[in-house]
Design an enzyme around this catalytic site. Structure first.
Site, PDB file in Angstrom:
ATOM      1  N   GLU A 146      15.790  72.232  72.785  1.00 46.25           N
ATOM      2  CA  GLU A 146      16.305  72.140  71.420  1.00 46.25           C
ATOM      3  C   GLU A 146      16.594  73.538  70.903  1.00 46.25           C
ATOM      4  O   GLU A 146      15.723  74.420  70.953  1.00 46.25           O
ATOM      5  CB  GLU A 146      15.275  71.453  70.532  1.00 46.25           C
ATOM      6  CG  GLU A 146      15.679  71.378  69.063  1.00 46.25           C
ATOM      7  CD  GLU A 146      14.554  70.851  68.200  1.00 46.25           C
ATOM      8  OE1 GLU A 146      14.505  69.630  67.983  1.00 46.25           O
ATOM      9  OE2 GLU A 146      13.714  71.671  67.750  1.00 46.25           O
ATOM     10  N   ASP A 166      20.392  71.159  67.347  1.00 46.58           N
ATOM     11  CA  ASP A 166      19.672  70.509  66.257  1.00 46.58           C
ATOM     12  C   ASP A 166      20.222  70.880  64.886  1.00 46.58           C
ATOM     13  O   ASP A 166      20.312  72.062  64.530  1.00 46.58           O
ATOM     14  CB  ASP A 166      18.190  70.886  66.334  1.00 46.58           C
ATOM     15  CG  ASP A 166      17.347  70.118  65.343  1.00 46.58           C
ATOM     16  OD1 ASP A 166      17.526  68.892  65.233  1.00 46.58           O
ATOM     17  OD2 ASP A 166      16.511  70.751  64.669  1.00 46.58           O
ATOM     18  N   ARG A 207       8.133  31.817  63.340  1.00 51.18           N
ATOM     19  CA  ARG A 207       8.133  33.150  62.740  1.00 51.18           C
ATOM     20  C   ARG A 207       8.167  34.261  63.791  1.00 51.18           C
ATOM     21  O   ARG A 207       8.900  35.246  63.650  1.00 51.18           O
ATOM     22  CB  ARG A 207       6.905  33.323  61.842  1.00 51.18           C
ATOM     23  CG  ARG A 207       6.884  34.608  61.036  1.00 51.18           C
ATOM     24  CD  ARG A 207       7.916  34.554  59.919  1.00 51.18           C
ATOM     25  NE  ARG A 207       9.188  35.161  60.286  1.00 51.18           N
ATOM     26  CZ  ARG A 207      10.335  34.838  59.721  1.00 51.18           C
ATOM     27  NH1 ARG A 207      10.407  33.899  58.798  1.00 51.18           N
ATOM     28  NH2 ARG A 207      11.450  35.431  60.098  1.00 51.18           N
ATOM     29  N   LYS A 232      11.996  57.533  68.624  1.00 47.03           N
ATOM     30  CA  LYS A 232      11.532  57.145  67.286  1.00 47.03           C
ATOM     31  C   LYS A 232      11.534  55.624  67.187  1.00 47.03           C
ATOM     32  O   LYS A 232      12.361  55.007  66.529  1.00 47.03           O
ATOM     33  CB  LYS A 232      12.410  57.782  66.214  1.00 47.03           C
ATOM     34  CG  LYS A 232      12.309  59.306  66.198  1.00 47.03           C
ATOM     35  CD  LYS A 232      13.230  59.930  65.167  1.00 47.03           C
ATOM     36  CE  LYS A 232      13.112  61.446  65.184  1.00 47.03           C
ATOM     37  NZ  LYS A 232      14.047  62.089  64.223  1.00 47.03           N
ATOM     38  N   LYS A 252      10.880  71.708  72.275  1.00 45.89           N
ATOM     39  CA  LYS A 252      11.257  71.750  70.866  1.00 45.89           C
ATOM     40  C   LYS A 252      10.624  72.976  70.207  1.00 45.89           C
ATOM     41  O   LYS A 252       9.937  73.759  70.868  1.00 45.89           O
ATOM     42  CB  LYS A 252      10.858  70.443  70.191  1.00 45.89           C
ATOM     43  CG  LYS A 252      11.549  69.218  70.810  1.00 45.89           C
ATOM     44  CD  LYS A 252      11.047  67.928  70.217  1.00 45.89           C
ATOM     45  CE  LYS A 252      11.556  67.699  68.817  1.00 45.89           C
ATOM     46  NZ  LYS A 252      12.957  67.232  68.796  1.00 45.89           N
TER      47      LYS A 252
END
Length: 281
Positions: free
Chosen positions: A197, A218, A102, A137, A169
């Protein structure tokens, strides 16, 4: 076969931690059902057409529980294989191999799924001149592996972590007070690569004037991206990001941006359908 090596990744520690999570105090099924000296001949195969990633890691799981296992890899990392392809043949102690099954399959299924989705995005933007980037991410603890898988699929790694470059950002700008001030602080800190950004055209000139070395455009559509690329005029790399889908990446990449980044490569890739079956030679 050479040992799998990946910068910043401890294969032995990963295998040990993963097996400890799954096996715990012991595999009660294998111990109860399988004689201690039973031999397992098996083939790992893909039921999907996939880009292969993670086979050497899967092999490490089997070797951890049966050092004498015989393993033959039948596909190479990054290879595109059709549905029904055999990926690995192995022979060894049945209890050990079924206990490791597994963990080995989970790894190959996930990494091959990431690589396969990545290749689909690379193919969809072919001919544009833009390069596909992954993002941060990633599933906690799996970043090195997932970013390895995107490379197998044909993407280029973006930042590995927060140390690679500054990425300013909207929340950084809000706290600093303005784009110019946020960039200026990064410049004064001696940071060489400063990604900024921007989500509006009027933010581009202030960002470049303050010292941005890379602009992340963005959530801009293709028309706005073309306008932004023309305004930047090659002074720094440009990156389209935000809401990029397989059906839109072609037009986005054709806008003239240097890069397109896609979070779903690691965030949302489905697992490849890969299994392990008893198959005596």
């Amino acid at each position: 076969m050479s040992v799998f090596q990946l910068e910043g990744f401890d294969l032995d520690a990963f295998v040990a931690a993963t097996l400890a999570e799954d096996v715990g105090s012991g595999d009660v099924t294998a111990t109860a059902v399988i004689p201690a000296d039973a031999v397992f001949d098996g083939v790992m195969d893909s039921r999907d057409a996939v880009i292969v990633a993670g086979l050497p890691i899967a092999a490490a799981f089997f070797r951890a529980l049966d050092p004498a296992v015989e393993i033959e890899l039948l596909a190479t990392e990054g290879e595109a294989v059709p549905a029904g392809s055999d990926l690995m043949r192995l022979r060894g102690n049945a209890r050990a191999l079924l206990t490791a099954e597994r963990s080995a399959l989970n790894t190959v299924q996930h990494l091959s799924g990431v690589a396969t989705m990545t290749r689909a995005y690379v193919d969809a933007m072919a001919g544009s001149g833009a390069t596909l980037l992954d993002t941060r991410k990633t599933i906690p603890g799996l970043r090195r592996l997932e970013k390895y898988a995107t490379r197998m699929g044909g993407a280029k790694n973006h930042r590995m972590g927060l140390w690679d470059a500054a990425m300013i950002k909207d929340n950084h700008v809000a706290v600093a007070g303005s784009v110019e001030e946020a960039v200026a602080r990064a410049v004064r800190a001696g940071i060489g690569e400063i990604i900024v950004e921007v989500d509006r055209i009027d933010q581009i000139a202030p960002a470049l004037g303050a010292g941005a070395t890379h602009l992340l455009l963005d959530n801009m559509g293709p028309e706005l991206l073309r306008e932004a690329v023309a305004l930047v005029a090659g002074r720094v790399p440009t990156e389209a990001s935000g809401g990029v889908r397989l059906d839109t990446i072609g037009a986005i990449a054709a806008s003239g941006v240097t890069y397109v980044s896609v979070g779903r490569l690691t965030q949302s890739a489905p697992a490849a359908d890969i299994g392990l079956d008893f198959a005596p030679a």
